[in-house]
Design a protein around this motif. Structure first.
Motif, PDB file in Angstrom:
ATOM      1  N   LEU A 190       0.829  -1.199   0.000  1.00 31.04           N
ATOM      2  CA  LEU A 190       0.000   0.000   0.000  1.00 31.04           C
ATOM      3  C   LEU A 190       0.866   1.253   0.000  1.00 31.04           C
ATOM      4  O   LEU A 190       0.670   2.161  -0.787  1.00 31.04           O
ATOM      5  CB  LEU A 190      -0.931   0.010   1.218  1.00 31.04           C
ATOM      6  N   GLY A 191       1.835   1.293   0.907  1.00 31.42           N
ATOM      7  CA  GLY A 191       2.707   2.455   1.004  1.00 31.42           C
ATOM      8  C   GLY A 191       4.060   2.252   0.375  1.00 31.42           C
ATOM      9  O   GLY A 191       4.753   3.220   0.044  1.00 31.42           O
ATOM     10  N   GLY A 192       4.477   0.991   0.210  1.00 26.97           N
ATOM     11  CA  GLY A 192       5.778   0.723  -0.372  1.00 26.97           C
ATOM     12  C   GLY A 192       6.194  -0.718  -0.150  1.00 26.97           C
ATOM     13  O   GLY A 192       5.463  -1.522   0.441  1.00 26.97           O
ATOM     14  N   ALA A 193       7.386  -1.045  -0.640  1.00 26.99           N
ATOM     15  CA  ALA A 193       7.945  -2.386  -0.496  1.00 26.99           C
ATOM     16  C   ALA A 193       9.429  -2.269  -0.184  1.00 26.99           C
ATOM     17  O   ALA A 193      10.105  -1.336  -0.629  1.00 26.99           O
ATOM     18  CB  ALA A 193       7.733  -3.208  -1.770  1.00 26.99           C
ATOM     19  N   VAL A 194       9.935  -3.215   0.590  1.00 27.59           N
ATOM     20  CA  VAL A 194      11.356  -3.297   0.913  1.00 27.59           C
ATOM     21  C   VAL A 194      11.899  -4.579   0.304  1.00 27.59           C
ATOM     22  O   VAL A 194      11.386  -5.671   0.582  1.00 27.59           O
ATOM     23  CB  VAL A 194      11.596  -3.291   2.437  1.00 27.59           C
ATOM     24  N   ALA A 195      12.916  -4.449  -0.546  1.00 34.44           N
ATOM     25  CA  ALA A 195      13.551  -5.611  -1.169  1.00 34.44           C
ATOM     26  C   ALA A 195      14.968  -5.745  -0.624  1.00 34.44           C
ATOM     27  O   ALA A 195      15.789  -4.833  -0.777  1.00 34.44           O
ATOM     28  CB  ALA A 195      13.572  -5.463  -2.688  1.00 34.44           C
ATOM     29  N   LEU A 196      15.244  -6.871   0.027  1.00 35.65           N
ATOM     30  CA  LEU A 196      16.546  -7.150   0.617  1.00 35.65           C
ATOM     31  C   LEU A 196      17.228  -8.262  -0.166  1.00 35.65           C
ATOM     32  O   LEU A 196      16.580  -9.241  -0.543  1.00 35.65           O
ATOM     33  CB  LEU A 196      16.396  -7.573   2.079  1.00 35.65           C
ATOM     34  N   ASN A 197      18.513  -8.123  -0.412  1.00 31.02           N
ATOM     35  CA  ASN A 197      19.281  -9.148  -1.104  1.00 31.02           C
ATOM     36  C   ASN A 197      20.498  -9.527  -0.281  1.00 31.02           C
ATOM     37  O   ASN A 197      21.136  -8.665   0.348  1.00 31.02           O
ATOM     38  CB  ASN A 197      19.721  -8.653  -2.485  1.00 31.02           C
ATOM     39  N   THR A 198      20.832 -10.801  -0.270  1.00 35.91           N
ATOM     40  CA  THR A 198      21.920 -11.296   0.561  1.00 35.91           C
ATOM     41  C   THR A 198      23.217 -11.425  -0.228  1.00 35.91           C
ATOM     42  O   THR A 198      23.237 -11.416  -1.455  1.00 35.91           O
ATOM     43  CB  THR A 198      21.557 -12.650   1.192  1.00 35.91           C
ATOM     44  N   LYS A 199      24.286 -11.580   0.505  1.00 34.64           N
ATOM     45  CA  LYS A 199      25.617 -11.689  -0.079  1.00 34.64           C
ATOM     46  C   LYS A 199      25.833 -13.073  -0.681  1.00 34.64           C
ATOM     47  O   LYS A 199      25.104 -14.027  -0.393  1.00 34.64           O
ATOM     48  CB  LYS A 199      26.673 -11.434   1.001  1.00 34.64           C
ATOM     49  N   SER A 200      26.895 -13.169  -1.490  1.00 28.40           N
ATOM     50  CA  SER A 200      27.310 -14.458  -2.046  1.00 28.40           C
ATOM     51  C   SER A 200      28.822 -14.557  -1.957  1.00 28.40           C
ATOM     52  O   SER A 200      29.518 -13.565  -1.683  1.00 28.40           O
ATOM     53  CB  SER A 200      26.864 -14.580  -3.507  1.00 28.40           C
ATOM     54  N   GLY A 201      29.349 -15.751  -2.198  1.00 29.96           N
ATOM     55  CA  GLY A 201      30.787 -15.944  -2.162  1.00 29.96           C
ATOM     56  C   GLY A 201      31.515 -15.250  -3.281  1.00 29.96           C
ATOM     57  O   GLY A 201      32.708 -14.932  -3.153  1.00 29.96           O
ATOM     58  N   PHE A 202      30.838 -14.997  -4.403  1.00 30.27           N
ATOM     59  CA  PHE A 202      31.467 -14.267  -5.500  1.00 30.27           C
ATOM     60  C   PHE A 202      31.639 -12.789  -5.161  1.00 30.27           C
ATOM     61  O   PHE A 202      32.666 -12.181  -5.457  1.00 30.27           O
ATOM     62  CB  PHE A 202      30.639 -14.401  -6.784  1.00 30.27           C
ATOM     63  N   SER A 203      30.609 -12.205  -4.573  1.00 31.06           N
ATOM     64  CA  SER A 203      30.653 -10.762  -4.319  1.00 31.06           C
ATOM     65  C   SER A 203      31.299 -10.412  -2.981  1.00 31.06           C
ATOM     66  O   SER A 203      31.753  -9.279  -2.797  1.00 31.06           O
ATOM     67  CB  SER A 203      29.240 -10.175  -4.377  1.00 31.06           C
TER      68      SER A 203
END
Length: 768
Positions: free
Chosen positions: A178-191
């Motif tokens: 309704l007001g917004g969305a939060v998108a979280l992404n996790t780390k990887s061994g490559f990055s």
């Protein structure tokens, strides 16, 4: 209360049977690994969702395809791993410190159990709080199906690579946006290859250890992380124990990217209740106790993407979540100075009770999408179409125990716990979406999106007919009722936006979007004014149906990037809700959910940041007006003007109109950095004061300061430390109007949840 092993087995069988659709998506993802496409020897560049720097915005929660930030039609904000504050205790705290227009309410008296508010909408771990923000972790929706709640303590902060706040009612992000969305992404061994460890000590016996290690070969990688946190809490009865574990294993080449992650949590969070204004001088004592939330969580997420050719790709994920939670609430329902408060016989004259809620949630979900970047009519474009489905089964039980008040305001149980409710809930959600961003001209990009959602909620089980009698204690007067209810909702939500490049460094944007929120199982089960719920909703019944909430958001603004010295953004927004859902309080602990017609949230956001020589700075300010637009009768008798209805133009409680955040840093040397951060928040109306007329007035505004410093000893080790609430301000970010039953006669007062006093912390970080 808790399911037997046989019940759990049957639940698992039903879960598998009712979500067979996930097998198709799972097969598609697993086929990636055995695809006939030849793997290139050179490792493909890490997808944007795993990078520590965010220069593009994903077109959907799953990621896989993205558009440049300059083509996103909204005031989107991002945080990278390198920008995470040293002292943040959880991801909600990170967002509050780093992103404009966000503030948090410590309604539960525990730093890991806070409400996160954005543009007047809330994402909360508390059952029954009307939710308006969707949250995703690696494409997996983490709003829990039973109450659409978000448990911030289950998000592995150490493993977060970046976070993106998507504003408005973006339909691509589905239900609850309704007001917004939060998108979280996790780390990887490559990055994030290498080993990092951090030890932190602080006031109130705070101690934490965070460790992570990542690595990769030519085509495979791994990442593992753990966080252990303990503190005694600044109050007498709010200690925290948090255990977070996260691991990810992946394979990628120049066509495929597959990741399988496992997360586990075992947390024990105790709360400090809001206290009446008359008791603020001893706020650390709290009101009554104990109150706690204990959670065990296991999450599995298989995510992948496959490039079919240079212009076509598919991506998706399959996830499973198991959440087991116990919540204890202590409630004083009568005059705490009377003899019945300190001595009573179970089932006769007790005026206090402990309520123990136990729930088990099994959640299985899947996303699948196809993307195309082929030019259309000679114009560059990014098109994504997808589907998602989620099935959630919840077993919820509520036990009641009569109690007496001890000398420290603790509630001591009288007799054993007996069942008040045993309810099962099933949530089935499916959605189809499409979004396309096209270059209309060399300077203008247009984004069109639409999503069709179907949601069904089913309730079954038994519940007390009269929860105040703590069902089971008075078999002669208490009866069990059969709980049943089937509710379904559908809607097509559109969105249209555009960006225009005014100069090479300045972009204007405008957007219109519609969103959709269905009532949660908790809200549907507690919607009868004649049978209100007490504490955590525990008197379930076949209550009146609630309507779905519909949002309509307009937004326009500009952003620019002059150089590293200055980037800026400005936006004006308005969101109108139809059929908004409110928890209408009755007295101290009771209430019910109801549709209250139209509400309106409108505001202005401004922000700029940059770096000049040794100085770095950021300033974020927002103004918001959140009002009821339809009159309705309020039920809270503790409100001194409860006989007067809330009218159009009255302000929605719990939403401050002004938020200002500043950050100023200075690098004395390349190794030594010091910063000062301020947070200013204006006053707000307390919950229960929907007509804005209560004699207790508003919860006062406040300003807090935070001092941070860091020093690199060498290439491996870094020391850091700081002071939170530098001036030791006494402030409250949340208030509620209720009766103070610890005082004779139970006078109505404003209760406030105070923030922590001055707090010190010191730590050491090592990287190898």
């Amino acid at each position: 209360m808790k399911n037997s092993e046989a019940d759990k087995h049957q639940t698992g069988l039903r879960l598998v049977q009712r979500t067979a659709f996930c097998n198709i998506t799972s097969s598609v993802l697993l086929i990636f690994a055995s695809s006939g496409l030849a793997a290139a020897n050179e490792v493909r560049a890490t997808i944007e969702a795993e990078l520590p720097e965010v220069h593009v915005i994903a077109t959907s929660p799953v990621g896989g395809t993205a558009i440049p930030l300059s083509k996103f039609a909204g005031n989107v904000q991002t945080i990278n791993h390198s920008e995470l504050p040293n002292n943040a205790q959880n991801i909600a705290d990170v967002l509050n410190q780093s992103i404009g227009s966000i503030n948090i309410n410590d309604t539960q008296g525990n730093p890991y159990n806070v409400d996160l508010n954005y543009r007047g909408f809330t994402s909360s771990p508390v059952l029954g709080t009307p939710q308006g923000i969707s949250v995703f972790l690696d494409g997996m929706r983490i709003n829990e199906p039973f109450g659409d709640t978000v448990a911030w303590d289950l998000v592995p902060q150490i493993a977060i690579a970046n976070a993106t706040l998507i504003p408005g009612s973006n339909p691509v992000y589905g239900l609850n946006t309704l007001g917004g969305a939060v998108a979280l992404n996790t780390k990887s061994g490559f990055s994030f290859p290498g080993t990092n460890a951090k030890v932190t000590l602080g006031s109130y016996q705070r101690r934490s250890i965070d460790a992570e290690q990542g690595g990769h070969g030519e085509n495979t990688d791994y990442y593992v992380a753990a966080s252990l946190y303990d503190d005694k809490g600044w109050a007498l009865y709010n200690p925290s124990q948090v255990r977070q574990f996260f691991s990810k294993f992946g394979f990628q080449d120049n066509q495929r990217d597959i990741d399988f992650s496992i997360a586990f949590n075992d947390n024990d969070l105790h709360g400090n209740q809001s206290v009446p204004v008359s008791m603020l001088s001893n706020a650390k004592q709290g009101y009554t106790h104990s109150d706690y939330t204990k959670t065990q969580n296991l999450t599995l997420n298989l995510k992948g993407s496959l490039e079919l050719d240079e212009e076509h790709s598919i991506a998706g994920n399959v996830y499973y979540r198991y959440i087991n939670r116990d919540i204890l609430n202590s409630n004083l329902n009568g005059d705490g100075t009377s003899a019945a408060a300190t001595s009573c016989t179970a089932g006769t004259d007790c005026i206090a009770a402990n309520l123990l809620a136990a729930s088990t949630q099994n959640i299985l979900g899947s996303n699948l999408q196809w993307s195309n970047t082929q030019k259309l009519w000679g114009k560059s474009q990014v098109f994504t179409a997808g589907l998602n489905a989620e099935y959630g089964h919840t077993s919820f039980g509520n036990n009641g125990q009569y109690a007496v008040l001890d000398s420290n305001n603790g509630l001591v149980g009288v007799g054993s716990y007996l069942s008040q409710a045993s309810v099962k809930s099933t949530n089935t959600r499916m959605g189809l979406f499409a979004t396309d961003t096209m270059d209309a001209t060399e300077r203008m990009a247009v984004t069109m999106s639409a999503r069709y959602d179907y949601a069904a909620i089913k309730l079954s089980g038994t519940s007390c007919a009269n929860d105040e009698d703590l069902c089971g204690f008075n078999p002669g007067s208490d009866t069990l009722t059969d709980v049943s209810g089937n509710h379904s909702y559908t809607r097509l939500n559109p969105s249209l936006g555009a960006t225009y490049q005014l100069t090479p460094d300045t972009t204007g944007f405008a957007n219109y979007a519609e969103g959709f929120r269905t009532p949660s199982a908790i809200e549907l089960a507690c919607a009868d004014p004649t049978a209100p719920c007490s504490g955590i909703p525990n008197a379930f019944g076949a209550d009146p149906a609630l309507k779905a909430v519909i949002s309509r958001t307009f937004e326009f603004g500009m952003r620019g990037n002059v150089s590293d010295e200055l980037s800026w953004r400005a936006a004006v927004f308005q969101t109108q809700l139809n059929n908004d859902i409110l928890f209408n309080m009755i007295g101290t602990t009771q209430g019910y959910f109801s549709n209250v017609g139209q509400t309106l949230r409108r505001g202005i956001e401004l922000g700029f940041q940059g770096k000049k020589n040794a100085f770095d700075y950021a300033v974020n300010g927002s103004w918001i007006s959140a009002t009821f637009e339809t009159p309705f009768a309020i039920a809270n008798t503790a409100n001194s003007s409860s006989s007067t209805d809330a009218k159009a133009g009255d302000h929605i409680p719990g939403i401050p109109s002004l938020i200002l955040k500043t950050h100023f840093g200075y690098a004395f040397t390349p190794e030594t950095h010091v910063s000062l951060t301020t947070l200013t928040q204006s006053s707000q109306y307390a919950r229960g004061d929907e007509n804005n007329l209560d004699a207790n007035g508003k919860v006062p505004g406040f300003t807090t300061l935070k001092l941070d410093a860091s020093h690199k000893l060498d290439k491996t080790f870094e020391m850091f430390g700081g002071i939170i609430n530098l001036l030791d301000a006494r402030y409250a970010g949340y208030g509620v109007v209720a009766n103070n039953n610890l005082v004779s006669g139970g006078p109505a007062e404003q209760f406030r949840s105070l923030g922590a006093p001055r707090t010190f912390y010191l730590g050491m970080r090592g990287s190898y």
